[in-house]
Write a protein that holds these residues in place. Structure first.
Motif, PDB file in Angstrom:
ATOM      1  N   GLN A   1       0.899  -1.297   0.076  1.00  0.00           N
ATOM      2  CA  GLN A   1       0.150  -0.080   0.063  1.00  0.00           C
ATOM      3  C   GLN A   1       0.794   1.365  -0.017  1.00  0.00           C
ATOM      4  OE1 GLN A   1      -2.199  -0.907   3.481  1.00  0.00           O
ATOM      5  NE2 GLN A   1      -4.093  -1.447   2.294  1.00  0.00           N
TER       6      GLN A   1
ATOM      7  N   ILE B   1      -7.693   2.240  -1.220  1.00  0.00           N
ATOM      8  CA  ILE B   1      -8.478   2.477   0.313  1.00  0.00           C
ATOM      9  C   ILE B   1      -7.264   3.207   1.323  1.00  0.00           C
ATOM     10  CG2 ILE B   1      -7.926   0.539   1.688  1.00  0.00           C
ATOM     11  CD1 ILE B   1     -11.410   1.949   1.193  1.00  0.00           C
TER      12      ILE B   1
ATOM     13  N   LEU C   1      -6.877   6.663  -0.394  1.00  0.00           N
ATOM     14  CA  LEU C   1      -7.924   7.367   0.062  1.00  0.00           C
ATOM     15  C   LEU C   1      -7.915   8.106   1.766  1.00  0.00           C
ATOM     16  CD1 LEU C   1     -10.842   8.183  -0.929  1.00  0.00           C
ATOM     17  CD2 LEU C   1     -11.660   6.056   0.516  1.00  0.00           C
ATOM     18  N   ASN C   2      -7.485   6.943   2.490  1.00  0.00           N
ATOM     19  CA  ASN C   2      -7.467   7.180   3.783  1.00  0.00           C
ATOM     20  C   ASN C   2      -6.534   8.096   4.142  1.00  0.00           C
ATOM     21  OD1 ASN C   2      -9.143   5.852   5.836  1.00  0.00           O
ATOM     22  ND2 ASN C   2      -8.844   4.225   4.338  1.00  0.00           N
TER      23      ASN C   2
ATOM     24  N   LEU D   1      -6.782  10.180   7.606  1.00  0.00           N
ATOM     25  CA  LEU D   1      -7.174   9.442   8.343  1.00  0.00           C
ATOM     26  C   LEU D   1      -6.137   8.253   8.894  1.00  0.00           C
ATOM     27  CD1 LEU D   1     -10.871   8.500   6.872  1.00  0.00           C
ATOM     28  CD2 LEU D   1     -10.183  10.175   8.660  1.00  0.00           C
TER      29      LEU D   1
ATOM     30  N   ILE E   1     -14.577   5.497  10.938  1.00  0.00           N
ATOM     31  CA  ILE E   1     -15.136   6.058   9.554  1.00  0.00           C
ATOM     32  C   ILE E   1     -15.072   4.780   8.543  1.00  0.00           C
ATOM     33  CG2 ILE E   1     -15.016   7.600   7.578  1.00  0.00           C
ATOM     34  CD1 ILE E   1     -14.197   9.694   9.714  1.00  0.00           C
ATOM     35  N   ASN E   2     -14.154   4.044   8.507  1.00  0.00           N
ATOM     36  CA  ASN E   2     -14.122   2.972   7.479  1.00  0.00           C
ATOM     37  C   ASN E   2     -15.013   1.969   7.727  1.00  0.00           C
ATOM     38  OD1 ASN E   2     -11.583   3.329   5.509  1.00  0.00           O
ATOM     39  ND2 ASN E   2     -10.916   4.192   7.391  1.00  0.00           N
ATOM     40  N   GLY E   3     -15.965   1.511   7.022  1.00  0.00           N
ATOM     41  CA  GLY E   3     -17.007   0.856   7.139  1.00  0.00           C
ATOM     42  C   GLY E   3     -18.114   1.184   8.027  1.00  0.00           C
ATOM     43  N   LEU E   4     -18.078   2.472   7.978  1.00  0.00           N
ATOM     44  CA  LEU E   4     -19.503   3.056   8.986  1.00  0.00           C
ATOM     45  C   LEU E   4     -20.720   2.662   8.497  1.00  0.00           C
ATOM     46  CD1 LEU E   4     -19.426   4.715  11.347  1.00  0.00           C
ATOM     47  CD2 LEU E   4     -19.427   6.710  10.121  1.00  0.00           C
ATOM     48  N   VAL E   5     -20.894   2.791   7.304  1.00  0.00           N
ATOM     49  CA  VAL E   5     -22.235   2.546   6.902  1.00  0.00           C
ATOM     50  C   VAL E   5     -22.279   1.160   6.092  1.00  0.00           C
ATOM     51  CG1 VAL E   5     -24.306   3.566   6.001  1.00  0.00           C
ATOM     52  CG2 VAL E   5     -22.456   4.889   6.334  1.00  0.00           C
ATOM     53  N   SER E   6     -23.297   0.110   6.592  1.00  0.00           N
ATOM     54  CA  SER E   6     -23.114  -0.908   6.029  1.00  0.00           C
ATOM     55  C   SER E   6     -24.497  -1.302   5.356  1.00  0.00           C
ATOM     56  CB  SER E   6     -22.452  -2.031   6.954  1.00  0.00           C
ATOM     57  OG  SER E   6     -23.622  -3.000   7.212  1.00  0.00           O
TER      58      SER E   6
ATOM     59  N   ILE F   1     -24.854  10.044   3.165  1.00  0.00           N
ATOM     60  CA  ILE F   1     -24.545   8.690   3.406  1.00  0.00           C
ATOM     61  C   ILE F   1     -24.221   8.252   1.827  1.00  0.00           C
ATOM     62  CG2 ILE F   1     -25.923   6.876   3.625  1.00  0.00           C
ATOM     63  CD1 ILE F   1     -27.264   8.410   5.917  1.00  0.00           C
TER      64      ILE F   1
ATOM     65  N   TYR G   1     -21.006   8.868   1.276  1.00  0.00           N
ATOM     66  CA  TYR G   1     -19.924   8.096   2.051  1.00  0.00           C
ATOM     67  C   TYR G   1     -19.731   6.859   1.149  1.00  0.00           C
ATOM     68  CZ  TYR G   1     -18.237   4.686   5.308  1.00  0.00           C
ATOM     69  OH  TYR G   1     -17.335   3.644   5.790  1.00  0.00           O
ATOM     70  N   PHE G   2     -20.778   6.478   0.689  1.00  0.00           N
ATOM     71  CA  PHE G   2     -20.631   4.922  -0.258  1.00  0.00           C
ATOM     72  C   PHE G   2     -19.584   5.675  -1.387  1.00  0.00           C
ATOM     73  CE2 PHE G   2     -24.387   3.323   1.838  1.00  0.00           C
ATOM     74  CZ  PHE G   2     -23.760   2.214   2.387  1.00  0.00           C
TER      75      PHE G   2
ATOM     76  N   PHE H   1     -16.067   5.978  -0.109  1.00  0.00           N
ATOM     77  CA  PHE H   1     -15.516   4.761   0.684  1.00  0.00           C
ATOM     78  C   PHE H   1     -15.813   3.496  -0.140  1.00  0.00           C
ATOM     79  CE2 PHE H   1     -14.793   7.655   4.161  1.00  0.00           C
ATOM     80  CZ  PHE H   1     -13.647   7.544   4.506  1.00  0.00           C
TER      81      PHE H   1
ATOM     82  N   PRO I   1     -12.687   4.088  -4.126  1.00  0.00           N
ATOM     83  CA  PRO I   1     -11.664   2.898  -4.327  1.00  0.00           C
ATOM     84  C   PRO I   1     -11.825   1.771  -5.477  1.00  0.00           C
ATOM     85  CG  PRO I   1     -12.320   3.173  -1.893  1.00  0.00           C
ATOM     86  CD  PRO I   1     -13.356   4.138  -2.904  1.00  0.00           C
TER      87      PRO I   1
ATOM     88  N   MET J   1     -10.898   3.431  -8.663  1.00  0.00           N
ATOM     89  CA  MET J   1      -9.499   3.523  -8.671  1.00  0.00           C
ATOM     90  C   MET J   1      -9.002   1.946  -9.007  1.00  0.00           C
ATOM     91  SD  MET J   1      -8.941   6.327  -5.729  1.00  0.00           S
ATOM     92  CE  MET J   1      -7.092   5.964  -5.314  1.00  0.00           C
TER      93      MET J   1
END
Ligand SMILES: Nc1ncnc2c1ncn2[C@@H]1O[C@H](COP(=O)(O)OP(=O)(O)OP(=O)(O)O)[C@@H](O)[C@H]1O
Ligand SMILES: Nc1ncnc2c1ncn2[C@@H]1O[C@H](COP(=O)(O)OP(=O)(O)OP(=O)(O)O)[C@@H](O)[C@H]1O
Ligand SMILES: [Mg+2]
Ligand SMILES: [Mg+2]
Lengths: 429, 302, 359, 298, 359
Positions: free
Chosen positions: A51, B146, B149-150, B155, B164-169, D24, D27-28, D31, D35, D38
């Motif tokens: 990474q 990822i 991005l972070n 982050l 924050i990562n994986g916050l909304v599923s 939201i 966010y998607f 996140f 990616p 990319m």
């Protein structure tokens, strides 16, 4: 960026927590006169390195990796050719400090892409002498397959511990079999000869007697049947708790076994190192671990700084830092004597390199009991060649080894099958 | 002489007569119980084995074989691992990140789920598909990006990154959406007529009435945050911010092909496993009574 | 001007195949201030839809709703100052009775003390004072219903909407609560719109009744008008228990029709209107209580007699179909008598056979 | 035409909702989709760590698809996944029904809790435990020995058993979780129909077959769709439990990506293989949904 | 001997604190073969519990149930040869209408063909022939109800149990289905036990009515007996709509009582029975339809008039409390008249004030 700064991505080297790391870095900064940043991922080291490198290198100047990753890193242009720098370095190019063979061992097409983290040690058989004493078993007369076999049968007969087996090896990763194939003078791994031809000696026809021997051990329940599935962790536990008489393990572990035995050492438990079988030439032949290396990312902006760090690691002071740790934190000098602090004890004289690379390094403190004896066998050890095909080789031969030893197929069949498979996969010609 | 209570003159037995109505035939019932007992044992024994090793002495823990009871009872594994791996900070980090992460995830998923209940919301199906697709993306695909991005979002090495990562599923959203659907619509209409704003309808009516759903989703979120490894490893190199799985993975999985000289006795490894499992068990016990009613999955037709 | 006015209101739903389904079609009517209007009709006829359009819970597909001289089509639900009582009460199950009543007021920037006072006041009116701290699930059906009413009451709305508020209650409670609503209406002089499929409720409560069927308004009028002058067979059949007997019969050229076993000459006022129907088949209606019986061995034998306490229902099978007769008699009639049926021509209703409208 | 107008009106009506939804969705987008895109871009490049990336078109894809190991890994995933789901459905349903048949609450709670435990543990732990149990001198061979099996069976390192072990341990770990899901749908069933069935003289077993099972179908469908999404991404289990002897038959696509992409620092290969996995997952999921819900739509 | 007999049946539930709660207390009654017996009473009075004990769905705490000369306390549900219709239908949701009907027969080892035949037959009786392949969710409420009936019917049981089978239907369907049940009963001559809280259903359907309250049987009798000779205030109040006017009043030494604004001398037959009550307070009851009205300016003004189409209900506030009068009149009465109330002493019911039983 300030050219006095070196950014390092490390795996094993350094401290275990922040305080350790700070002390380590401070000492390293003092030794090199550079500003050092050291980052240590918790695990999945390879992924994290990928990474960071893929993200423009992150300004890293030095990255840790194992020898098995080196070819891929070079292929993906992750690390640079540092041949010139090595040759230009007084310390690194001094064969008295780092023997030429060490460099040859890690060179790719004659070019050098990495420097050393530590002196890589070897794996060798350890016998629990405590058991032999207790059950009055004759020690080995000479180191041949037959003699070992006799020793095992005697152990099996006399030792009445529940679930005891004379020998255990981790069959699947083929690390433990070198001492036995030595009897035929065969080297594990893929061997590239002068002409660039690749062979796998341990599946050659000459290897048959060793396979037969292993198979007999299994059949006669001298070899722990769990050797087909056990990982090294289990194997160590069994040896340590006298469930197994002989295991093949890293040289340093001879000492660790003895140290871990606590009060049982040396009366009830004593790990004693052996060289395994000898080749027809009368020499031992041992497996040496893949190099533990440092490379300079192609994106580095401070190659000189990075080389300076590598040089430092090859000095006596650097060696002390890598093994004992930093003064005032891991140890104190009392009347010229090195005395470990509580922290130091916890680190067990290992900050990434229990055996620093420099041949001139003198360990300021004694090693664990047995280690020095084990280290004497180092001269007989050599690493395997690491090629991109290596994982596949491991898969094919590991599978075949299990099949042969467990008696699923005959030795000839197994060998033929492995040879065919290796050929199909393009590993051997 | 006073008769003991057992022989009270009342003809009615105090206990509810045990009804044998509508049950399996004795044979089937017996088979069922046997099946469940075997199953339970198969599930519990390994865990007991972990416990027994964790509470064994160092030496005893090294002898192979399955044991159900500690061979030589001792807590040295725990003290060893706790000091050796300095578990306090990772433990608290994990707890913090998981609690906050689960709470936020539940809240955000709930909001989204609530919004997606609006049947006449234009593009609703599109949005649902948009969310469902994210559930299929393999982590390896985005492994490199990822990280980038972070980094770009600053982050790396932050708690906010961990949260924050994986916050909304997607799954949480779908589960809660299912649950909200079971709240009678007339309640929200009544509230509308009571001049209530959407947000208040959401917090004062839907959330309290969906306790089982909320409990379930929080539980799932907590478990996944607690066990999460890939993201923490990707974004955290600062040892202060290590989470428990980052530390434990190394202990449990210390690779032997490297000539390192770490030795962690099995009792300590198992102790580490126990330590990392206990919060999950506690969370489970809290969530347990809701789980059956909370996991309404019904028929999702996005 | 009327307080509430529907101008050509329609509501269309689109199904999966995008075909239009009219839940309400071209509804026109007015409600005066202080009136209690009842919408009645069978299940699925669009009553709730109408009500929900007034509340703003449903979009209006076509037309205009005017409330208090303002078109409210686009006014938000919360800005309409209405109160609604739902069929399933829709009490907030996790809030106490007091909080259920207070929830709406909280949103109105009223002072805490005033809210409390209003709640207590409403609870007293509905005799729920003791239950303030209970949760809905700790209440009986009737009490729940009253809490639902209280929640509407406490808002002092200009317009009450009630969607089948009594249908979940048992007969006894239904009568009680019906009276309570009637009392409240009188006391508060509030405008109320009441939806039900129970025609008894419609008759007893409404100042004005709107009868609907399949999204279309069938008739608007006072209870008496609706009962005595139904505009079509649907209304005639729907209002009244047991419902009006409706039978096919031939309109003789002579202006008489056959009914039961008798032939009846229709009065002139009917005949005048019925010019076009001579010789054709029509539908004849008569209310069960308008048929007189006399014991007569030559008459018909009832197929079934139902005894209701203060009255008997007799079912006769006639050539034109089943005929129900209601007799006020507080003891059960003997089922082995034969009866002669007598119809008063003035009480007969004649309907067009095709479209069912009254002649 | 009225419908169009409605849509626009609704958009206006819900403008605040969209504003809440925006973060939201954002966010998607940030996140998940960024990616993702990319990654997709990388899959068409030969990504060098020195930063010299070259567009290579479908080369990465060709390389992956030409690798028989990758193809094999897809078959492995399909076979193991299928086996797992069949057994989880049978087992989960059986357990859910079994638990439902228990008469006291504490029995139900005990069984439910203990079957749920494995689900809470990570594969690192579960895998280790099972290797232990299945090893030649482990518990299972002990039991078999007791029943007269002479030499221990090498479960872990025998190619014949490799997939079965992955299937069975996978089932073992998730069974409790799915049983609870299925139990939910039983609990939600109107209890009166069982009384009606009693009066109809149906024995309990028949009630289970004819009333309980159909009641679970819709939950099963959903669970199937949701779980199929993870079909190709089984990493931890294989990583922990496989060994060279069985890896060929058990390697999952994700493990392939890990070995051949990540560990070899080859971003192009890793992403290309991942995109293929994503596409496959999408196809399988959509196909499955189509099959499962086709009849409901009409 | 009776077909079904309850001997001292009680049902006790224990709550969390182990206190006994009687759902049914000491019930005794008999049902003859072919009879339709209706259990009526307010919600929670134990009707369903009784029914479920007959079905075997509930254990019996005390007493014996004898069916067809056999004590069935311990007989398994499936061995009792009964059929039951549930309030919420309890149709098997995943089976077609045909399968719903066939499910019970499958268990009876009947032949495939015979089963089919029986199903078709039952579907025809209930006019459900077209719906055989539909699933319950594709049916309307009334159709579901008929399927539920069909499921009972198809079994040819000796005993039908019906637990509030009509309460989920709307008024119109309720009347229809009520008649259907009545017809079926007549046709099949089956023994039926019917539970309801709706007294109209009870009156119209029952050969015999059992009125229950709080687990205790209050009165057993024919509809007429129950209506005309209620044994206590509970029965008097529960049966009849609107219910009997019950008012406290003083029994004068002279044998007269005050009612409305009149003083009424009771007939001798009542006085004979009422010896002990002279000078005490009693409860006086009169049915709304038994009060005669005459317009009289000196009379009372009704507080409310409800118009029901064929009759009017007048509510008067009297010193003894509210009094409802039912007047059979097909147009709405004027609300500004005053009325003189006239009571027929023969129609008065006198009840004990303490225990409510009829004097
Ligand atoms: N959201 C919707 N989508 C499609 N059709 C609907 C919707 N809501 C109602 N309808 C249809 O509109 C018609 C009128 O429904 P509405 O609820 O107004 O009837 P109702 O008169 O209130 O009946 P009930 O007495 O059963 O409450 C029905 O045919 C119904 O199926
Ligand atoms: N399983 C139970 N445990 C405790 N009490 C119960 C149980 N079942 C019923 N009861 C109580 O027994 C009483 C009688 O109940 P039952 O269902 O027979 O009433 P019901 O007359 O059928 O009423 P409804 O008209 O509402 O159906 C009620 O007070 C009820 O609360
Ligand atoms: Mg409605
Ligand atoms: Mg009941």
């Amino acid at each position: 960026q300030d050219n006095g700064t070196v950014d390092i991505l490390t795996n094993v080297t350094g401290g275990k927590d922040d305080a350790d790391m700070e002390a380590f870095v401070a000492e390293l900064e003092e030794l090199t006169g550079l500003t050092i940043n050291m980052e240590k991922p918790a695990n999945d080291y390879g992924t994290v390195m990928l990474q960071k490198l893929a993200n423009g290198g992150e300004g890293l100047d030095l990255v840790y990796f194992g020898q098995d990753s080196m070819a891929d890193l070079v292929e993906q242009e992750g690390i640079m050719d540092i041949t010139e720098y090595v040759e230009g370095s007084e310390i690194l190019s001094d064969p008295n400090i780092i023997p030429i063979e060490e460099w040859e061992n890690i060179a790719l097409d004659g070019q050098i892409y990495a420097g050393f983290n530590k002196k890589e040690v070897h794996r060798l058989p350890n016998i629990n002498q405590g058991l032999l004493n207790e059950y009055d078993i004759q020690p080995l007369q000479e180191e041949t397959l037959d003699e070992y076999y006799n020793l095992f049968t005697e152990m099996k007969e006399k030792i009445d511990i529940q679930g005891f087996y004379p020998i255990n090896i981790v069959l699947s990763d083929l690390n433990d079999v070198q001492p036995w194939f030595a009897s035929q003078g065969l080297k594990t791994g893929i061997v590239v000869d002068e002409n660039g031809n690749k062979t796998v000696p341990i599946v050659s026809d000459e290897s048959a007697p060793v396979w037969e021997w292993l198979r007999t051990l299994y059949e006669e329940e001298l070899l722990d049947p769990a050797s087909l599935t056990d990982t090294t962790a289990e194997l160590r536990n069994k040896f340590q708790s006298s469930q197994t008489g002989l295991v093949v393990d890293w040289a340093a572990w001879t000492g660790l076994y003895n140290a871990n035995a606590g009060d049982d050492y040396p009366d009830n438990f004593e790990a004693v190192p052996f060289g395994g079988t000898t080749t027809p030439d009368g020499e031992y032949m041992l497996h040496r671990g893949a190099g533990s290396l440092w490379g300079v990312p192609t994106t580095s902006d401070n190659v000189e700084g990075a080389m300076k760090v590598l040089e430092t690691f090859a000095t006596q002071e650097g060696g002390i830092l890598l093994s004992l740790g930093s003064e005032g934190y891991d140890y104190n000098l009392e009347n010229g004597e090195y005395v470990l602090t509580e922290q130091g004890e916890l680190h067990a004289k290992d900050h990434g390199a229990p055996f620093p690379i420099s041949s001139q390094f003198e360990a300021p403190l004694e090693h664990n009991p047995g280690v020095d004896e084990a280290m004497e066998f180092l001269e007989f050890a050599s690493t395997e060649t690491y090629l991109p095909e290596s994982p596949e080789y491991l898969e094919i031969v590991g599978q075949g080894a299990i099949a042969i030893v467990s008696g699923e197929i005959s030795v000839e069949e197994g060998l033929a099958q492995m040879q065919a498979n290796l050929q199909d996969a393009g590993i051997i010609d | 002489m006073k008769l003991p209570a057992l022989f009270s003159p009342s003809k009615l037995s105090k206990k509810q007569p045990k009804s044998n109505r509508n049950q399996l035939t004795p044979t089937l019932k017996f088979l069922n119980i046997i099946m469940l007992i075997i199953l339970m044992l198969s599930m519990i024994v390994p865990f007991l084995n972990v416990l027994s090793i964790a509470f064994s002495s160092r030496q005893a823990s090294m002898s192979p074989g399955i044991s159900i009871f500690p061979k030589e009872f001792s807590t040295e594994g725990f003290s060893y691992i706790w000091q050796r791996a300095k578990l306090w900070s990772p433990f608290l980090n994990s707890l913090f990140v998981s609690v906050v992460g689960a709470a936020l995830q539940t809240f955000l998923s709930a909001i989204t789920a609530y919004i997606l209940m609006k049947k006449d919301l234009p593009f609703r199906r599109l949005i649902i598909s948009f969310i469902m697709i994210t559930m299929m993306i393999p982590g390896e695909l985005t492994l490199v990006s990822i990280y980038t991005l972070n980094k770009n979002l600053n982050l790396l090495n932050t708690y906010s990154g961990l949260i924050i990562n994986g916050l909304v599923s997607g799954l949480s959203i779908i589960l809660l959406n299912n649950y909200f659907e079971s709240v009678p619509r007339s309640l929200s209409e009544a509230a509308l007529i009571d001049n209530t704003g959407e947000f208040k309808i959401f917090t004062r009516i839907y959330l309290p009435l969906s306790k089982p759903g909320i409990a379930t989703v929080s539980f799932i979120a907590f478990v996944s945050k607690w066990n999460s490894l890939m993201i923490p490893v990707t974004i955290i190199t600062d040892q202060d911010k290590y989470t428990l799985p980052m530390v434990l993975r190394n202990l449990v999985f210390n690779s032997s092909s490297v000539s390192g000289s770490e030795f962690v006795p099995p009792n300590a490894i198992m102790a580490a496993i126990v330590i990392s499992t206990i919060p999950l068990l506690i969370a489970y016990i809290f969530a347990q009574r809701y789980l059956v009613s909370g996991t309404i999955i019904g028929s999702v037709k996005g | 001007m009327a307080y509430l006015e529907f101008k050509n209101i329609s509501k269309v739903y689109f199904d999966n195949r995008d075909t239009e389904n009219y839940a309400v079609r071209q509804a026109n009517f007015t409600v005066e201030e202080g009136e209690l209007v009842v919408f009645v009709g069978p299940s699925g006829c669009g009553k709730s839809t109408l009500l929900r359009m007034i509340a703003g819970l449903e979009d209006i597909s076509e037309g205009e709703i005017i409330l208090d001289e303002r078109v409210i089509n686009e006014v938000e639900v919360s800005k309409r100052a209405i109160a609604m009582v739902f069929q399933d009460y829709a009490l907030y199950p996790h809030m106490s009775v007091g909080d259920n009543l207070g929830f709406g007021l909280e949103n109105s920037k009223m002072k805490k003390n005033d809210i409390e006072e209003k709640i207590d006041q409403s609870l007293n009116v509905l005799e729920l004072g003791d239950l303030k701290e209970r949760l809905p699930k700790q209440l009986s059906g009737g009490q729940r219903q009253r809490v639902a009413l209280g929640r509407a009451l406490v808002k002092n709305p200009k317009l009450f909407l009630l969607d089948e508020p009594l249908s979940n209650l048992d007969a006894r409670l239904r009568v009680q609560t019906r009276k309570l609503i009637s009392d409240l209406h009188n006391k508060l002089q509030a405008t109320m719109i009441y939806v039900t499929h129970d025609q008894i409720e419609a008759m007893t409560l409404g100042d004005k009744i709107v009868v609907m069927n399949r999204g279309v308004i069938q008739q608007i009028g006072t209870p008496e008008e609706i009962y005595r002058e139904p505009k079509n067979t649907f209304v005639a059949n729907f209002i009244g228990t047991p419902s009006m007997n409706l039978m096919k019969s031939n309109f003789n050229e002579s202006g008489s029709i056959e009914l039961g076993n008798a032939e009846i000459q229709l009065p002139n006022n009917v005949l005048e209107r019925a010019n076009d129907y001579f010789g054709k088949e029509v539908i004849v209606g008569i209310r069960p209580e308008e048929i007189e019986l006399s014991i007569d061995q030559a008459g018909l034998k009832p197929a079934l007699i139902e005894y209701l306490g203060s009255e008997n229902l007799l079912y006769f099978d006639t050539p034109q179909g089943e005929l129900i007769v209601k007799v006020h008699k507080s003891s059960k009639l003997q089922s082995d008598n034969n009866y002669q049926l007598k119809f008063n021509p003035e009480k007969l209703y004649i309907f067009d056979k095709q479209n069912g409208s009254r002649i | 035409m009225k419908k169009k107008k409605n849509t626009w009106k609704n958009i206006k009506k819900y403008r605040f909702i969209y504003i809440i939804l925006l973060p939201i969705l954002l966010y998607f987008i940030v996140f998940s989709y960024t990616p993702l895109i990319m990654g997709i871009v990388q899959s068409f490049n030969d990504v060098k760590l020195s930063g010299n990336s070259v567009f290579v078109g479908l080369e990465n894809y060709q390389e992956v698809l030409n690798d028989s190991k990758f193809i094999q890994s897809i078959w492995n995933a399909l076979i193991i996944g299928l086996g797992k789901w069949i057994l989880i459905f049978i087992g989960g349903v059986a357990i859910a029904i079994g638990i439902n048949e228990l008469t006291t609450k504490w029995q139900k709670t005990t069984v439910q809790t203990s079957t749920y435990i494995p689900y809470l543990l990570s594969w690192t732990i579960v895998g280790g435990i099972w290797i232990f149990i299945l090893s030649p001198n482990g518990l299972l061979n002990g039991i078999l020995g007791f029943f007269g099996q002479e030499s221990p069976i090498l479960f872990i390192s025998n190619q014949k058993y490799g997939r079965w072990i992955m299937i069975l341990t996978g089932v073992w770990k998730d069974l409790g979780y799915y049983a609870v899901l299925f139990l939910t749908s039983i609990v939600a069933t109107n209890p009166n129909i069982f009384e009606a069935a009693q009066i109809d003289g149906a024995p309990r077993m028949k009630q289970i077959r004819r009333l309980v099972l159909p009641e679970m179908v819709s939950t099963m469908k959903t669970v199937l769709v949701l779980s199929i999404m993870g079909l190709f991404t089984n990493f931890d289990q294989i990583f922990v439990m496989a060994n060279p002897a069985v890896i060929e038959k058990t390697r999952s696509p994700i493990l392939y990506i890990y070995e051949n992409g990540i560990q070899a620092f080859d971003v192009g290969i890793a992403t290309a293989a991942s995109v293929i996995v994503l596409l496959l997952t999408g196809v399988v999921t959509l196909g499955l949904r189509y099959i499962l819900y086709r009849r409901d739509e009409s």
